[in-house]
Write a protein that holds these residues in place. Structure first.
Motif, PDB file in Angstrom:
ATOM      1  N   PHE A  71       0.794  -1.229   0.000  1.00  0.00           N
ATOM      2  CA  PHE A  71       0.000   0.000   0.000  1.00  0.00           C
ATOM      3  C   PHE A  71       0.827   1.280   0.000  1.00  0.00           C
ATOM      4  O   PHE A  71       0.256   2.377   0.029  1.00  0.00           O
ATOM      5  CB  PHE A  71      -0.946   0.014   1.200  1.00  0.00           C
ATOM      6  N   LYS A  96       2.962   4.450  -1.327  1.00  0.00           N
ATOM      7  CA  LYS A  96       2.908   5.261  -2.536  1.00  0.00           C
ATOM      8  C   LYS A  96       4.250   5.304  -3.241  1.00  0.00           C
ATOM      9  O   LYS A  96       4.329   5.295  -4.454  1.00  0.00           O
ATOM     10  CB  LYS A  96       2.496   6.682  -2.194  1.00  0.00           C
ATOM     11  N   GLU A  98      -3.044   5.326   3.600  1.00  0.00           N
ATOM     12  CA  GLU A  98      -3.361   3.996   3.095  1.00  0.00           C
ATOM     13  C   GLU A  98      -2.636   2.910   3.880  1.00  0.00           C
ATOM     14  O   GLU A  98      -3.216   1.881   4.229  1.00  0.00           O
ATOM     15  CB  GLU A  98      -3.002   3.882   1.613  1.00  0.00           C
ATOM     16  N   LEU A 120      -9.233  10.651   4.501  1.00  0.00           N
ATOM     17  CA  LEU A 120      -8.918  10.289   3.130  1.00  0.00           C
ATOM     18  C   LEU A 120     -10.088  10.580   2.196  1.00  0.00           C
ATOM     19  O   LEU A 120      -9.895  11.000   1.053  1.00  0.00           O
ATOM     20  CB  LEU A 120      -8.533   8.807   3.065  1.00  0.00           C
ATOM     21  N   ARG A 164      -8.520   7.892  -3.890  1.00  0.00           N
ATOM     22  CA  ARG A 164      -7.684   7.080  -3.000  1.00  0.00           C
ATOM     23  C   ARG A 164      -8.540   6.363  -1.966  1.00  0.00           C
ATOM     24  O   ARG A 164      -8.305   5.194  -1.639  1.00  0.00           O
ATOM     25  CB  ARG A 164      -6.653   7.959  -2.290  1.00  0.00           C
ATOM     26  N   TYR A 165      -9.562   7.055  -1.477  1.00  0.00           N
ATOM     27  CA  TYR A 165     -10.483   6.468  -0.496  1.00  0.00           C
ATOM     28  C   TYR A 165     -11.209   5.259  -1.089  1.00  0.00           C
ATOM     29  O   TYR A 165     -11.245   4.190  -0.478  1.00  0.00           O
ATOM     30  CB  TYR A 165     -11.480   7.529  -0.039  1.00  0.00           C
ATOM     31  N   ILE A 204      -8.825   2.212  -1.580  1.00  0.00           N
ATOM     32  CA  ILE A 204      -8.443   1.500  -0.357  1.00  0.00           C
ATOM     33  C   ILE A 204      -9.621   0.707   0.186  1.00  0.00           C
ATOM     34  O   ILE A 204      -9.452  -0.390   0.720  1.00  0.00           O
ATOM     35  CB  ILE A 204      -7.852   2.456   0.707  1.00  0.00           C
TER      36      ILE A 204
END
Length: 89
Positions: free
Chosen positions: A15, A17, A26, A70, A77-78, A81
């Motif tokens: 997870f 970046k 994340e 997030l 991104r939310y 995940i």
């Protein structure tokens, strides 16, 4: 109940970046989710372990705050995940 260092490293590498990223939302959400799942299994066997229940409740609250952050900052991104960790939202 806690996660092993190998499992934690797997989650971080999955997870993150960029290389060396251990503190992004994340990664934190993934680690918290793993700890929550482990504690949930423990609580199914030991229903009257109220100290662990309190810890579980605190972890869920931390994860909820990170997910809310997030969601407000970057919805893409939310949603990614949520799908990757198979969470209900």
């Amino acid at each position: 109940m806690s996660i092993t260092t190998e499992r934690k490293q797997e989650l971080i590498t999955k997870f993150q970046k960029k290389a060396g990223d251990t503190g992004s939302a994340e990664v934190q959400i993934a680690i918290l989710t793993e700890r929550i799942r482990n504690l949930t299994l423990h609580m199914q066997e030991h229903r009257h372990d109220y100290h662990s229940l309190r810890g579980l409740t605190c972890l869920v609250g931390k994860r909820r705050k990170l997910l809310k952050y997030l969601q407000n900052v970057d919805f893409n991104r939310y949603s990614s995940i949520i799908k990757a960790l198979d969470l209900r939202k």
